[in-house]
Design a protein around this motif. Sequence first.
Motif, mmCIF file in Angstrom:
data_model
loop_
_atom_site.group_PDB
_atom_site.id
_atom_site.type_symbol
_atom_site.label_atom_id
_atom_site.label_comp_id
_atom_site.label_asym_id
_atom_site.label_seq_id
_atom_site.Cartn_x
_atom_site.Cartn_y
_atom_site.Cartn_z
ATOM 1 N N SER A 78 1.077 6.424 -7.096
ATOM 2 C CA SER A 78 -0.152 7.123 -7.491
ATOM 3 C C SER A 78 0.061 8.613 -7.711
ATOM 4 O O SER A 78 -0.789 9.283 -8.290
ATOM 5 C CB SER A 78 -1.240 6.927 -6.422
ATOM 6 N N ASP A 92 2.195 1.609 -3.524
ATOM 7 C CA ASP A 92 1.112 2.052 -4.418
ATOM 8 C C ASP A 92 0.821 3.537 -4.234
ATOM 9 O O ASP A 92 0.508 4.246 -5.202
ATOM 10 C CB ASP A 92 -0.160 1.234 -4.157
ATOM 11 N N GLU A 93 0.926 4.012 -2.982
ATOM 12 C CA GLU A 93 0.660 5.424 -2.720
ATOM 13 C C GLU A 93 1.680 6.315 -3.431
ATOM 14 O O GLU A 93 1.322 7.323 -4.043
ATOM 15 C CB GLU A 93 0.685 5.705 -1.213
ATOM 16 N N GLU A 120 0.828 -1.203 0.000
ATOM 17 C CA GLU A 120 0.000 0.000 0.000
ATOM 18 C C GLU A 120 0.867 1.260 0.000
ATOM 19 O O GLU A 120 0.521 2.257 -0.652
ATOM 20 C CB GLU A 120 -0.922 -0.010 1.214
#
Length: 210
Positions: free
Chosen positions: A102, A98-99, A95
Amino acid sequence: MGILDIRDLSISYDGKSVLSEFDLSVSKGEKILIKGRSGIGKSTIFRLIMGFGIQASGEILLAGIPIDADNIWDVRKKVAYVSQDTDITEGKVSELIDEVLSFKANRLNISKENVEAIMSDLSLSHRILNKEYTRLSGGEKQRIALVLALLSGKDVFLLDEVTAELDVTLKQKVVSMFFDNPQWTVLSISHDREWEEKATNIIDLSGKVN
């Protein structure tokens, strides 16, 4: 004038001066090691650059522009800071990655292969992606923090004791990753000799104290 300039910086703790009239001009692509005894203000310099803390006096400029409260978020978009405090966040490692991916600036620039290559270079297996960051060892946290910095797409790095908990082989890998890239500007705080062996400039703060 360099990409980063520190002018006449003095730092005090509880009324006691620990760093006096410190000047430093960092050219693009330069690889600098900052050393000195504990409590002399090494980490504080990095925190001041990132807008964490209050400098007693002096000025810090990024690309010729003085850093202040109005532009500090622009500075943080351009400079990657990896603290010696590894308890920086929580959540699954996947996560966190992914952050970072992004962020608008990274969407088109970083592929899955890029992530896998960086993790492999730092001897991190894919199994770590499903682990909670808070449950990692100190050395794993250091390496994940480095992965996040490398994925940020920035080219100015402030690295504070980022290899302290790694073995010799990994220390050498990390130093090579950052110091062998001619496009990156790197300031590192470390007691590890691997950084000293490859630094283009070594700043010893011991002589900057009143």
